[in-house]
Design an enzyme around this catalytic site. Sequence first.
Site, short mmCIF file in Angstrom:
data_model
loop_
_atom_site.label_atom_id
_atom_site.label_comp_id
_atom_site.label_asym_id
_atom_site.label_seq_id
_atom_site.Cartn_x
_atom_site.Cartn_y
_atom_site.Cartn_z
N HIS A 187 -5.12 -83.68 7.58
CA HIS A 187 -3.86 -83.24 6.96
C HIS A 187 -4.11 -82.55 5.63
CE1 HIS A 187 0.28 -83.18 5.62
NE2 HIS A 187 -0.11 -83.75 4.50
N CYS A 188 -5.15 -82.92 4.90
CA CYS A 188 -5.26 -82.47 3.50
C CYS A 188 -5.81 -81.06 3.33
CB CYS A 188 -6.12 -83.47 2.72
SG CYS A 188 -5.31 -85.07 2.49
N ILE A 189 -7.07 -80.84 3.68
CA ILE A 189 -7.73 -79.59 3.30
C ILE A 189 -7.12 -78.36 3.99
CG2 ILE A 189 -9.93 -78.35 3.25
CD1 ILE A 189 -11.32 -80.98 2.87
N ILE A 212 -4.07 -78.03 4.88
CA ILE A 212 -2.64 -77.97 4.60
C ILE A 212 -2.33 -77.84 3.11
CG2 ILE A 212 -0.43 -79.15 4.88
CD1 ILE A 212 -1.71 -78.33 7.53
N ASP A 213 -2.90 -78.74 2.30
CA ASP A 213 -2.49 -78.85 0.89
C ASP A 213 -2.63 -77.56 0.09
OD1 ASP A 213 -2.05 -81.39 1.69
OD2 ASP A 213 -3.50 -82.34 0.36
#
Length: 417
Positions: free
Chosen positions: A257-259, A261-262
Amino acid sequence: MDLVVVGLGYVGLPLARSASAAGLKVVGLDRSRRVVDGLNAGRSHVDDITDDEVSSMLERGFTAVDRAEVIADAAAVVVCVPTPLTDHGSPDLGAVHAAVEDIAENLSPGTLVVLESTTYPGTTDEVVRPRLEAGGLRVGEDFHLAFSPERIDPGNPAYGLENTPKVVGGITPDCTKAARALYERFVTRVVEAKGTREAEMAKLLENTYRHVNIALVNEMSMFCREIGVDLWDAIRCAATKPFGFAPFYPGPGVGGHCIPIDPNYLSYKVRSLGIPFRFVELAQEINQRMPVHVVNRAADLLNDRSKAVRGSRVLLLGVTYKPDISDQRESPALAVAQNLRARGAELVYFDPRVADWTVDGLPVERTDDYLAEAGSADLTILLQPHRELDLGLLADRARMLFDTRGKSADHPRVVKL
């Protein structure tokens, strides 16, 4: 009750577990009846939480519900809902809006509200605050509002919620203090930000930093082979420098989810100002190109053995986005499989944590004996080095092993990305 955790996924459930273990009376709120019923029956749906841990939470008074009315009796409410991207690549705050609506309809004076969901700077003040104040209560006077970025790293055996510093930033100084008081009950160290925007930016900075540096080594991997450089060994050597360098490693793409998306949340905010954010956009382009690069390399390896991709049997090992978890969100394995199929490859996969895998709605054949399959497949591609994989035996048995993670020892039949 002491705390209502809204959203019981990979962020919310560990938070509820830690708070419950510290003696807080915790209720979990989730819109999924399946999740609620499973947790109340003692079943975990999150990699880092065992069924036994859920049972212990229940013994300490934890319960899961799908009714927002429980918020009215809470001293604190922490929002841990997902913040994905839309099909057009812009922030999707639908789950945040829904959670805030539930809170606004049940907000009592004196309540602390904390948003943990990753988002762009300004969301807490410009999106959450107006809705919560619409009923007449005022932030800093009648209730407290803060942002605290989640820092959960699924599958990390060394750092969990309790021993990872927690950043908090409130709308007012008193809001910050209230959030700090909550987290200090179950987190070892709490760090105060100047405000909500700084706390929101801290999360985006952390993952944009990783995103850009991964893109750097990914791009280097595309040319190092051509100039006769073992990039993995170069990284190993550079990492011995005790200052000014942090090692990052190439791979078949970025997932989770993080890299992936963020950084888009940050570039969205920057673009709204009319300013290009070239670093993030370039990093995104490079990292998204890696699955195609992997397939091109695979085609070259097959070609060297007088084989075409079409009709070749290719074994994919590990289809999750990181090792030793079952989470497949944004896994680069999907794009690798799509490209191989488009070229006519016959696919088979092995992943000890994924029982069934579909690509574009079509199932991929699963093998239970990855060593035997590697011995007969035209090419084996290591995408995720789960601990269950014996890489030494794999190198000995495989007809040809393409290691996209650089985890295998040097071997005549092993080629690294």
